[in-house]
Design an enzyme around this catalytic site. Structure first.
Site, PDB file in Angstrom:
ATOM      1  CG  ASP A   1      -2.466 -40.364   1.696  1.00  0.00           C
ATOM      2  OD1 ASP A   1      -1.959 -39.237   1.835  1.00  0.00           O
ATOM      3  OD2 ASP A   1      -3.210 -40.869   2.552  1.00  0.00           O
TER       4      ASP A   1
ATOM      5  CE1 TYR B   1      -4.050  -1.894   1.003  1.00  0.00           C
ATOM      6  CE2 TYR B   1      -2.623  -2.987   2.595  1.00  0.00           C
ATOM      7  CZ  TYR B   1      -3.813  -2.923   1.905  1.00  0.00           C
ATOM      8  OH  TYR B   1      -4.775  -3.870   2.123  1.00  0.00           O
TER       9      TYR B   1
ATOM     10  NE  ARG C   1      -7.034   0.520   1.706  1.00  0.00           N
ATOM     11  CZ  ARG C   1      -6.541   0.246   2.920  1.00  0.00           C
ATOM     12  NH1 ARG C   1      -6.652  -0.981   3.426  1.00  0.00           N
ATOM     13  NH2 ARG C   1      -5.933   1.186   3.621  1.00  0.00           N
TER      14      ARG C   1
HETATM   15  N1  COA Z   1       5.384   2.637  -0.920  1.00  0.00           N
HETATM   16  C1  COA Z   1       6.330   3.158  -1.724  1.00  0.00           C
HETATM   17  N2  COA Z   1       7.406   3.830  -1.283  1.00  0.00           N
HETATM   18  C2  COA Z   1       7.491   3.989   0.040  1.00  0.00           C
HETATM   19  C3  COA Z   1       6.530   3.477   0.934  1.00  0.00           C
HETATM   20  C4  COA Z   1       5.436   2.785   0.400  1.00  0.00           C
HETATM   21  N3  COA Z   1       4.475   2.271   1.194  1.00  0.00           N
HETATM   22  N4  COA Z   1       6.889   3.779   2.203  1.00  0.00           N
HETATM   23  C5  COA Z   1       8.045   4.457   2.114  1.00  0.00           C
HETATM   24  N5  COA Z   1       8.412   4.590   0.819  1.00  0.00           N
HETATM   25  C6  COA Z   1       9.616   5.237   0.283  1.00  0.00           C
HETATM   26  C7  COA Z   1       9.825   6.650   0.842  1.00  0.00           C
HETATM   27  O1  COA Z   1       9.109   7.568   0.057  1.00  0.00           O
HETATM   28  C8  COA Z   1      11.303   6.788   0.748  1.00  0.00           C
HETATM   29  O2  COA Z   1      11.628   7.026  -0.606  1.00  0.00           O
HETATM   30  P1  COA Z   1      12.956   7.855  -1.003  1.00  0.00           P
HETATM   31  O3  COA Z   1      14.104   7.155  -0.345  1.00  0.00           O
HETATM   32  O4  COA Z   1      12.987   7.764  -2.494  1.00  0.00           O
HETATM   33  O5  COA Z   1      12.716   9.239  -0.495  1.00  0.00           O
HETATM   34  C9  COA Z   1      11.808   5.395   1.091  1.00  0.00           C
HETATM   35  O6  COA Z   1      10.751   4.511   0.727  1.00  0.00           O
HETATM   36  C10 COA Z   1      12.172   5.206   2.540  1.00  0.00           C
HETATM   37  O7  COA Z   1      11.055   5.502   3.326  1.00  0.00           O
HETATM   38  P2  COA Z   1      11.175   5.891   4.873  1.00  0.00           P
HETATM   39  O8  COA Z   1      11.815   7.244   5.008  1.00  0.00           O
HETATM   40  O9  COA Z   1      11.787   4.769   5.606  1.00  0.00           O
HETATM   41  O10 COA Z   1       9.674   5.967   5.313  1.00  0.00           O
HETATM   42  P3  COA Z   1       8.740   7.266   5.312  1.00  0.00           P
HETATM   43  O11 COA Z   1       8.974   8.013   6.583  1.00  0.00           O
HETATM   44  O12 COA Z   1       8.858   8.006   4.029  1.00  0.00           O
HETATM   45  O13 COA Z   1       7.310   6.606   5.363  1.00  0.00           O
HETATM   46  C11 COA Z   1       5.371   5.546   6.218  1.00  0.00           C
HETATM   47  C12 COA Z   1       6.863   5.826   6.436  1.00  0.00           C
HETATM   48  C13 COA Z   1       4.865   4.545   7.243  1.00  0.00           C
HETATM   49  C14 COA Z   1       4.592   6.853   6.326  1.00  0.00           C
HETATM   50  C15 COA Z   1       5.214   4.964   4.788  1.00  0.00           C
HETATM   51  O14 COA Z   1       5.987   3.784   4.755  1.00  0.00           O
HETATM   52  C16 COA Z   1       3.839   4.739   4.291  1.00  0.00           C
HETATM   53  O15 COA Z   1       3.138   5.667   3.916  1.00  0.00           O
HETATM   54  N6  COA Z   1       3.394   3.459   4.217  1.00  0.00           N
HETATM   55  C17 COA Z   1       2.130   3.088   3.669  1.00  0.00           C
HETATM   56  C18 COA Z   1       1.025   3.323   4.654  1.00  0.00           C
HETATM   57  C19 COA Z   1      -0.299   2.868   4.105  1.00  0.00           C
HETATM   58  O16 COA Z   1      -0.534   2.880   2.914  1.00  0.00           O
HETATM   59  N7  COA Z   1      -1.222   2.432   4.984  1.00  0.00           N
HETATM   60  C20 COA Z   1      -2.504   1.961   4.593  1.00  0.00           C
HETATM   61  C21 COA Z   1      -2.587   0.486   4.536  1.00  0.00           C
HETATM   62  S1  COA Z   1      -2.482  -0.302   6.086  1.00  0.00           S
HETATM   63 MG    MG Z   2      -7.778  -0.673   7.556  1.00  0.00          MG
END
Ligand code: COA
Ligand code: MG
Length: 289
Positions: A269, A9, A66
């Site tokens: 089996d 996601y 979604r």
């Molecule tokens: N999809 C794609 N790329 C992602 C990602 C995801 N779910 N989560 C992080 N990244 C990317 C970041 O943009 C960053 O990219 P960059 O290095 O090119 O700048 C890299 O991966 C490292 O990310 P990081 O700094 O460790 O995390 P963050 O602080 O940017 O994000 C969250 C943390 C939790 C906010 C993020 O992972 C997120 O939004 N996850 C999805 C949450 C979601 O969709 N929830 C609903 C379903 S339960």
């Molecule tokens: Mg939920």
């Protein structure tokens, strides 16, 4: 059915995260308009997703959207902004009644007909994450456009008043129920999110537990989770080798009229043959053979 070992996601309003996802070699990319998108960003998320679907090549990854749940007031606009750009499937969260899938399927079918797309080509994956959803799961799981049941543990725990624990006893019944209804209807079963995305050691344990229980894939939320989860849901080289040898031996025995064989000191089996065939299917879907 498509391999969905990991379903990643990301907030639908983040074009950088969608682009990043495409570079990760993940099976499914799920652009979210629901809980990962703030209330005042729903419109933005629809716009970003519509553009991403039009402009980006997703390679081998499945492109999913979604939408917000039925009855939120957002769901129809989520669909009308994005469906026209032909996602591969729609994830609908918090499903509580078969009628909600019927509504979604009608919207999709109308689009397929009006655009001349292949009927039933856009699949539905249903999030089951409330007491009511589990009570009605028997009917929900029969919908013909459904490919997968997705278990949302956090929402489910909130819905029954449970507190999440490391051992996960509070979700065991629901987690098992998803598996039974998925198996009975030939659907994929997609396991819980592991929210501590920096803890890869415990993610692996959690993913392997899900795979052993019978889940076919897992929801994920961070790039760090792609490789360990896809690995956990792919048969190992050892399992593939064993399955191939077993099926070879069984073929010979069957030709000679035996239904049960002694294979390397173990009685084999039909149930074990079936599970060996499943391993080969999964290995093929994962591109390992
Ligand atoms: N999809 C794609 N790329 C992602 C990602 C995801 N779910 N989560 C992080 N990244 C990317 C970041 O943009 C960053 O990219 P960059 O290095 O090119 O700048 C890299 O991966 C490292 O990310 P990081 O700094 O460790 O995390 P963050 O602080 O940017 O994000 C969250 C943390 C939790 C906010 C993020 O992972 C997120 O939004 N996850 C999805 C949450 C979601 O969709 N929830 C609903 C379903 S339960
Ligand atoms: Mg939920």
């Amino acid at each position: 059915m498509k391999s969905r070992r990991a379903l990643l996601y990301m907030p639908g309003d983040s074009r950088p995260k969608i682009e990043k996802a495409i570079s990760l070699g993940v099976d499914c990319i799920c652009m979210d308009m629901e809980d990962a998108t703030a209330y005042n960003r729903k419109g933005k998320a629809r716009e970003v997703i519509a553009k991403a679907l039009q402009e980006l090549g997703f390679g081998h990854a499945e492109k999913l959207i979604r939408i917000n749940g039925f009855g939120t007031g957002f769901e129809a606009d989520d669909l009308s902004a994005t469906l026209i750009h032909h996602p591969d499937g729609v994830v609908i969260p918090k499903v509580e009644m078969l009628a909600q899938l019927e509504w979604l399927s009608e919207q999709i079918e109308a689009m397929e007909l009006s655009q001349g797309w292949e009927l039933n080509s856009i699949r539905i994956l249903a999030g089951i994450e409330s007491a009511k959803g589990f009570i009605n799961l028997k009917e929900i799981a029969t919908h013909p456009r459904l490919d997968a049941l997705i278990f949302g543990a956090e929402d489910y725990a909130a819905s029954i008043g449970a507190t999440r624990s490391r051992g996960g006893l509070e979700i065991l019944y629901a987690r098992s129920k998803i598996l039974l209804h998925a198996a009975a209807n030939d659907l994929q079963a997609i396991d819980i999110v592991f929210v501590n995305f920096k803890d890869v050691v415990n993610l692996k344990i959690d993913a392997l537990q899900g795979a052993q229980m019978g889940f076919t894939g897992k929801q994920i939320i961070h790039p760090n989770q792609v490789a360990p989860v896809q690995e956990a849901f792919s048969p190992s080289d050892k399992e593939i080798d064993y399955a191939e040898r077993l099926l070879g031996a069984f073929e010979i025995a069957e030709a000679e009229g035996a239904g049960v064989i002694d294979f390397e000191g173990k009685m084999i089996d039909m149930p074990l043959i079936k599970s060996a065939r499943q391993i080969i299917e999964r290995a093929k879907a994962a591109g390992k053979i």
